[in-house]
Structures are given as structure tokens and as C-alpha cells.
Scaffold this motif. Sequence first.
Motif: not given
Length: 180
Positions: A51, A55, A125-127, A130
Motif C-alpha cells: 500500500e 501511494k 488492505i488492497r490499494p 480501497a
Amino acid sequence: MAKVNSLRHIALTGYMGSGKTSLGKKLAKELDYPFIDLDAYIEDKEGQAIEAIFKAKGEPYFREIESKYLNEILSLKDHPCVLSLGGGAMQLKQNADNLLADTFLVYLKFSPKVLKDRLENSKTIRPLIAGLKGEELEQFITEHLLKREMHYNRAHYTLDNIMDIKERIQLIIKAYYQFK
């Protein structure tokens, strides 16, 4: 072609939420092979979460290092492993070609609805998804899967139904040893 070389890696591909990591760990244990999750490998090598990489540097950078580390793993020819790929690893033709040459490649195939249900219940968590939920998430998966499925369909073997994980493992093992 000869039967599968006992030193051939097994790679699991499919969309996020298809169970590549959970099935991969159990498959590796059954075969007594080491298990490598490509995303975890990348995080370890880069010293930051996927993630954070997305970003800070974007998807093109991530795909570049994903290829680099995939090739690093595939070059380990002394001992076979079970390798769980990221959902987008097959998008790059060179990755797909290398995987087809150096592994027994298995596509874990699920419908967009099943994937949506699995992803909504996941704690990972999967970007790419999201903030998406419900119909919006299912629509995204449907469209995204259409772009990726042609790559996934190149796999040597496809499991395209939901069944007991033990049965899935046995089918993969049987196909692995019969692979020509």
C-alpha cells in the motif's frame, strides 16, 4: 515434453481474493515445499507495505519491482517452491512468459460476485479497491477481471469452482505430477 521436473515451481495466479496465499500455504505444506508470497517478498525487500509503495511511487513502479523480484524467485532453481502471485503479476507479458516456462501455473478462478463477497470479508488492505463496497466493488471487479482474465487463462491448469480446500489441493497436486 517430459513429465514435470520434480524441481519445478508451482505458481498460483488469480484475482485478489481468490485464495492464492491461503491455498498456497497449505499446498506447500502438503508437498513439503517452501511457500513464497510475492507481495510479502516485495514488502520484505523494499522495507515497506505494498500500500505504501503504491501511494509513494504508483502502480507502474510497483509493477517494475514486482517483475524484478519475481525473476529473482524464479531463478532459484535448486528447490521448488509454491509461489503466490499478486493479482496483477500476469499483466506483463514477460512475467507471464517466464511463469509459463519456469513454473506449473495454476489459475484460481472465481466469479466477480464470489470475489466481491470474499474481498468484503477480508481484513487484508488492497490499494486497488480501497473504499469500494457492494455493487460498486462488484462492478470494478467485473471490469478489472475482463482485462486480466486473458492473462490468467494462459495458466497450465485452472480450478474454476468452489470446493473444499483439501480437494483443491489434491487436484492441483495430481495435475502437477501429470503435467507434460
